[in-house]
Design a protein around this motif. Structure first.
Motif, short mmCIF file in Angstrom:
data_model
loop_
_atom_site.label_atom_id
_atom_site.label_comp_id
_atom_site.label_asym_id
_atom_site.label_seq_id
_atom_site.Cartn_x
_atom_site.Cartn_y
_atom_site.Cartn_z
N GLY A 288 31.34 -16.87 60.71
CA GLY A 288 31.91 -17.33 60.32
C GLY A 288 31.20 -18.11 59.57
O GLY A 288 30.01 -18.61 59.79
N GLU A 289 31.62 -18.63 58.38
CA GLU A 289 30.04 -20.43 58.03
C GLU A 289 30.10 -20.16 58.81
O GLU A 289 30.83 -21.19 59.69
CB GLU A 289 31.55 -20.35 56.63
CG GLU A 289 31.31 -19.41 55.59
CD GLU A 289 31.78 -20.53 54.09
OE1 GLU A 289 31.88 -21.61 54.26
OE2 GLU A 289 31.72 -19.78 53.46
N ASN A 290 28.84 -21.28 58.87
CA ASN A 290 28.67 -22.29 59.77
C ASN A 290 28.74 -23.65 59.29
O ASN A 290 28.91 -23.85 58.17
CB ASN A 290 26.67 -22.79 60.07
CG ASN A 290 26.73 -21.76 60.52
OD1 ASN A 290 26.34 -22.01 61.93
ND2 ASN A 290 25.23 -20.92 60.67
N GLU A 291 29.41 -24.63 59.90
CA GLU A 291 29.72 -25.92 59.61
C GLU A 291 29.18 -26.79 60.07
O GLU A 291 28.76 -27.06 61.24
CB GLU A 291 31.73 -26.05 59.72
CG GLU A 291 31.93 -27.94 60.37
CD GLU A 291 32.34 -28.08 58.59
OE1 GLU A 291 31.11 -28.77 58.25
OE2 GLU A 291 31.81 -27.82 57.75
N CYS B 117 38.42 -16.97 58.98
CA CYS B 117 36.99 -17.59 57.98
C CYS B 117 36.25 -15.89 58.84
O CYS B 117 35.87 -15.61 59.55
CB CYS B 117 35.82 -18.18 59.15
SG CYS B 117 34.28 -18.81 58.09
N ASP B 118 35.96 -14.83 57.02
CA ASP B 118 35.18 -14.40 56.59
C ASP B 118 35.87 -12.83 57.31
O ASP B 118 36.60 -11.93 58.25
CB ASP B 118 34.41 -13.60 58.21
CG ASP B 118 33.14 -12.38 58.04
OD1 ASP B 118 34.06 -11.55 57.51
OD2 ASP B 118 31.73 -11.94 58.60
N VAL C 113 38.64 -21.57 58.94
CA VAL C 113 38.49 -21.60 58.21
C VAL C 113 38.49 -23.42 58.46
O VAL C 113 38.96 -23.08 58.77
CB VAL C 113 38.36 -21.26 56.03
CG1 VAL C 113 38.08 -19.73 56.38
CG2 VAL C 113 39.82 -21.75 56.62
N GLU D 123 24.71 -14.12 62.60
CA GLU D 123 24.80 -12.74 61.17
C GLU D 123 24.94 -11.79 61.71
O GLU D 123 24.03 -10.73 62.34
CB GLU D 123 22.91 -13.31 60.55
CG GLU D 123 23.02 -14.36 60.10
CD GLU D 123 22.03 -14.32 59.22
OE1 GLU D 123 21.41 -13.25 58.80
OE2 GLU D 123 21.55 -15.67 58.97
#
Length: 316
Positions: free
Chosen positions: A51-54, A88-89, A21, A65
């Motif tokens: 993971g979340e895009n930064e 992350c995830d 993260v 996805e």
């Protein structure tokens, strides 16, 4: 260990790669670089990065996805993540087999297979080393993989200034820049800052505190961030700025978020990851992160950090 990782990759049709993260260039670089190597070495396999895009790292990569179902028979590889809470995830747990590749102290050996090398400057350096091991076994390094791994090495070595930089690090970097990506463009993307962030840097350099022990402190409240139209992830890009201040031995940024305060610890010698561990964190001996939940805890963090600084200076 490198052979075992290669054999596991050969056994799976679906490979999903995670990182930590609040990612940095090494997280993106090692994750994306590994994915590129696997995709082009084994084009029949399905390889995903999650993971979340930064937003600040979109010049490096955009995450895929991935549906829950894909995890069930997948090999999961987690890059650059010391402990499972920072992955992350959380769907990594759904994978059929989990591999950890990291260069932080291995205090949480999660997964089925661990390759941890604390002597490496970065996880990106480890991924390139894995490629060199497998080069004669069919592994392919593309220009894009080289760009990502180089970015990860540059990011985690502070442009080769940190003590973690070794002769091997320089050798690997020199080999990576033989690939035809633009270093100038990449360096600009990594280090150019928007005007509002530059102005906050100026504010920090005017307002930071430094005590007689050489301990520096910066506090950034939500209100200050809002006034500069910045997010915590963007403010974190400035954490190294006090390293140029003569007389500072270690320093800490307290960055307020909605329900917590991020603690960013940096050092020129004192061991700070032991302090971070007391406050829900960890990391490298000279660069670590933690989390507190009230401003009342700031004094406690500062006292522990001061003790680490005094212990270091007393040893001389």
């Amino acid at each position: 260990m490198r052979e075992k990782i290669l054999e596991k990759i050969k056994q799976f049709d679906t490979i999903i790669i995670h990182r930590h993260v609040r990612p940095d260039p090494d997280a993106y670089g090692s994750q994306g670089g590994l994915a590129e190597i696997i995709k082009h070495s084994f084009p029949e396999k399905n390889v995903y990065i999650v993971g979340e895009n930064e937003e600040t790292l979109e010049y490096l990569n955009i995450m895929d996805e991935v549906s829950d179902e894909l995890f069930l028979d997948a090999l999961v590889i987690v890059c650059d993540t010391a402990n499972r809470e920072r992955i992350c995830d959380n769907r990594y747990q759904m994978g059929k087999y989990v591999i950890k590749i990291d260069h932080h102290p291995n205090e949480d050996p999660y997964g089925d297979l661990n390759w941890v090398d604390t002597s490496a400057s970065s996880t990106s350096e480890m991924i390139y080393e894995w490629f060199l091991f497998g080069k004669q076994r069919g592994l392919v390094l593309t220009t894009e993989a080289a760009r990502l791994l180089y970015a990860g090495i540059v990011g985690d070595t502070g442009r080769f200034l940190y003590a973690s930089t070794t002769t091997k690090t320089f050798r690997y970097a020199s080999e990576l820049i033989e690939y035809p990506f633009s270093r100038t463009k990449l360096h600009d993307e990594m280090y150019e800052m928007p005007e509002n962030l530059v102005k906050l840097e100026g504010f920090i350099l005017q307002q930071f505190e430094k005590d007689a022990d050489g301990l520096g402190k910066v506090i950034i409240s939500k209100e200050q961030m809002a006034s500069y139209r910045l997010r915590p992830a963007e403010v974190s890009l400035l954490v190294s700025v006090l390293g140029k201040v003569k007389g500072i031995v270690a320093w800490v940024f307290f960055i307020e978020e909605d329900e917590q305060i991020r603690v960013r610890l940096r050092s020129k010698g004192p061991i700070v990851n032991e302090v971070a561990k007391k406050y829900n964190g960890g990391g490298h001996p000279l660069a670590a992160g933690a989390t507190i939940y009230s401003w009342e805890e700031v004094d406690s963090v500062m006292n522990d950090l001061r003790e680490a600084v005094q212990k270091y200076t007393t040893r001389g």
